[in-house]
Write a protein that holds these residues in place. Structure first.
Motif, short mmCIF file in Angstrom:
data_model
loop_
_atom_site.label_atom_id
_atom_site.label_comp_id
_atom_site.label_asym_id
_atom_site.label_seq_id
_atom_site.Cartn_x
_atom_site.Cartn_y
_atom_site.Cartn_z
N ASP A 1 0.84 -1.19 0.00
CA ASP A 1 0.00 0.00 0.00
C ASP A 1 0.88 1.25 0.00
OD1 ASP A 1 0.85 0.40 2.65
OD2 ASP A 1 -1.05 -0.24 3.52
N GLN A 2 0.26 2.43 0.08
CA GLN A 2 1.00 3.69 0.00
C GLN A 2 1.92 3.91 1.19
OE1 GLN A 2 -2.26 6.42 -0.58
NE2 GLN A 2 -1.89 6.46 -2.79
N GLY B 1 3.73 1.52 2.44
CA GLY B 1 4.80 0.54 2.32
C GLY B 1 4.51 -0.76 3.03
N LEU B 2 3.27 -0.97 3.45
CA LEU B 2 2.87 -2.19 4.13
C LEU B 2 2.51 -3.26 3.11
CD1 LEU B 2 2.12 -3.48 6.91
CD2 LEU B 2 -0.19 -2.70 6.49
N LEU B 3 3.09 -4.46 3.27
CA LEU B 3 2.76 -5.57 2.39
C LEU B 3 1.33 -5.98 2.66
CD1 LEU B 3 3.61 -7.74 0.31
CD2 LEU B 3 4.35 -9.13 2.26
N ARG B 4 0.47 -5.86 1.65
CA ARG B 4 -0.94 -6.21 1.80
C ARG B 4 -1.26 -7.60 1.25
NH1 ARG B 4 -4.58 -1.58 1.81
NH2 ARG B 4 -6.16 -3.19 1.68
N PHE B 5 -0.47 -8.05 0.26
CA PHE B 5 -0.77 -9.33 -0.38
C PHE B 5 0.48 -9.83 -1.08
CE2 PHE B 5 -2.08 -11.70 -4.19
CZ PHE B 5 -2.88 -12.66 -3.62
N SER B 6 0.66 -11.14 -1.09
CA SER B 6 1.71 -11.74 -1.91
C SER B 6 1.07 -12.81 -2.78
CB SER B 6 2.83 -12.34 -1.05
OG SER B 6 2.34 -13.37 -0.23
N ASP C 1 -11.03 -3.05 -4.35
CA ASP C 1 -11.28 -1.77 -5.01
C ASP C 1 -10.16 -0.77 -4.76
OD1 ASP C 1 -12.82 -0.22 -6.71
OD2 ASP C 1 -13.91 0.74 -5.07
N LEU C 2 -8.91 -1.25 -4.88
CA LEU C 2 -7.76 -0.38 -4.73
C LEU C 2 -7.54 0.38 -6.03
CD1 LEU C 2 -5.26 -2.80 -2.93
CD2 LEU C 2 -6.82 -1.13 -1.90
N ALA C 3 -7.47 1.68 -5.95
CA ALA C 3 -7.29 2.51 -7.13
C ALA C 3 -5.88 2.34 -7.70
CB ALA C 3 -7.53 3.97 -6.79
N GLU C 4 -5.79 2.39 -9.03
CA GLU C 4 -4.48 2.34 -9.67
C GLU C 4 -3.65 3.51 -9.16
OE1 GLU C 4 -2.69 2.57 -14.15
OE2 GLU C 4 -4.66 1.69 -13.86
N GLY C 5 -2.43 3.24 -8.80
CA GLY C 5 -1.57 4.28 -8.25
C GLY C 5 -1.59 4.34 -6.73
#
Length: 57
Positions: A6-7, A9-14, A29-33
């Motif tokens: 995420d913005q 710097g937290l790893l949300r998914f691998s 629903d994460l926006a591009e960017g």
């Protein structure tokens, strides 16, 4: 292996590949960017090498 961060710097998914990570972003629903993708392979390889060096002979 790819990591979706995420913005902050937290790893949300691998995931195994780009499609897995993009499916996660779409699901939540994460926006591009608003996230970034980074290869995790080199991190796991470095950790494994460090673990081998720490083993007693």
């Amino acid at each position: 292996m790819l990591g979706l961060y995420d913005q902050q710097g937290l790893l949300r998914f691998s995931g195994r590949d780009l499609a897995d990570c993009l499916a996660y972003a779409e699901l939540f629903d994460l926006a591009e960017g608003s996230f970034s993708l980074e290869s995790l392979v080199h991190e796991f390889a470095a950790e494994a090498a460090g673990a081998q060096l720490a083993l007693p002979s």
